[in-house]
Design a protein around this motif. Sequence first.
Motif, PDB file in Angstrom:
ATOM      1  N   LYS A 111       0.833  -0.943   0.070  1.00  0.00           N
ATOM      2  CA  LYS A 111      -0.494  -0.334   0.329  1.00  0.00           C
ATOM      3  C   LYS A 111       1.625   1.129   0.124  1.00  0.00           C
ATOM      4  O   LYS A 111       2.255   1.205   0.561  1.00  0.00           O
ATOM      5  N   TYR A 112       0.294   2.267  -1.242  1.00  0.00           N
ATOM      6  CA  TYR A 112       1.064   3.738  -0.858  1.00  0.00           C
ATOM      7  C   TYR A 112       0.817   4.361   0.113  1.00  0.00           C
ATOM      8  O   TYR A 112       0.698   5.506   0.764  1.00  0.00           O
ATOM      9  N   SER A 113      -0.965   5.101  -0.296  1.00  0.00           N
ATOM     10  CA  SER A 113      -1.704   5.777   0.864  1.00  0.00           C
ATOM     11  C   SER A 113      -2.592   5.222   0.829  1.00  0.00           C
ATOM     12  O   SER A 113      -3.482   3.829   0.110  1.00  0.00           O
ATOM     13  N   ASN A 136      -0.614  -1.204   6.778  1.00  0.00           N
ATOM     14  CA  ASN A 136       0.540  -1.585   7.659  1.00  0.00           C
ATOM     15  C   ASN A 136       1.844  -0.812   6.375  1.00  0.00           C
ATOM     16  O   ASN A 136       2.520  -0.915   5.979  1.00  0.00           O
ATOM     17  N   ILE A 137       1.603   0.478   7.261  1.00  0.00           N
ATOM     18  CA  ILE A 137       2.462   1.585   6.435  1.00  0.00           C
ATOM     19  C   ILE A 137       2.878   1.666   7.802  1.00  0.00           C
ATOM     20  O   ILE A 137       2.481   3.171   8.424  1.00  0.00           O
ATOM     21  N   GLY A 140       6.028   6.824   7.369  1.00  0.00           N
ATOM     22  CA  GLY A 140       5.713   8.027   6.457  1.00  0.00           C
ATOM     23  C   GLY A 140       5.429   9.411   6.505  1.00  0.00           C
ATOM     24  O   GLY A 140       5.662   9.669   7.297  1.00  0.00           O
ATOM     25  N   SER A 161       6.686   7.392  12.572  1.00  0.00           N
ATOM     26  CA  SER A 161       7.652   6.144  12.505  1.00  0.00           C
ATOM     27  C   SER A 161       7.530   5.481  13.900  1.00  0.00           C
ATOM     28  O   SER A 161       7.864   6.051  15.236  1.00  0.00           O
ATOM     29  N   ARG A 241       3.207   6.092   2.488  1.00  0.00           N
ATOM     30  CA  ARG A 241       4.628   5.153   2.744  1.00  0.00           C
ATOM     31  C   ARG A 241       6.420   6.709   2.072  1.00  0.00           C
ATOM     32  O   ARG A 241       5.586   6.870   0.371  1.00  0.00           O
TER      33      ARG A 241
END
Length: 242
Positions: A111-113, A136-137, A140, A161, A241
């Motif tokens: 997943k990017y966003s 699961n980020i 970011g 983080s 991410r």
Amino acid sequence: MKKLYIILYILISFCSYAQIGIGTSNPQGILHVDGAKDNLVSGVPTSGQQINDFIITASGNVGIGNTAPQRKLDADAGAQSLRIQNLIRQVPADHDILIRSEASGDVTTAKYSYSINSASIAAGAAGTVTIPSTINIPAGMLIVRSGNACGRTMISTYMYSDMSLGYLSAVARDKVGVVTSSAGGAGTSSGWGVKFANVLGCADGGGATQFDYTIVKTGGSTYTITNNGNIARTYTLTVFRL
């Protein structure tokens, strides 16, 4: 006629179980194409000979530049990029990216966003927003956004983080947020209070404090927002991410 049937039966049986080689007399799978016709007549082709090969195994795996594919598609790119043309272009609400393991070469999605809306939080009240664990980020950028009925939007940005949360910036159209920080409690991040002085009132009842809020990270993917404004507010949280 009987002999003809026997011959046909033998041929059909042979074709049912035979391996087909194109450019090679030593196929390593159900279908094996040796592009350069440089494979050995016996044994497994060398890595240099395999680079121009295409194969389909009995398990249905496809290998390109690799005669022993371990995945449904297992390609040796030969230290070159992969080329795909004329892909459809789209911008979904949430984005996935392809990532490659340097160790195994496996390509998977991540997943990017991801965006999620809070419930409406009353003036002076607090609400909790939880990013699903499947996203699961763990580290970011976090963007907190809220708007009023008069076309004004508040946008704040943070870096995070694990249990750390760091403030970057905040604006509400022409107003720059004034931030204060506070030490977090046990198991939480530092808290950040953001005020937007002299924001113009709006027909929805929002006054000068309408976008003021406090945020703290209370879990690996959980945020608590306190609405310090004068009217109920809904917040959109988006994680990216990096």
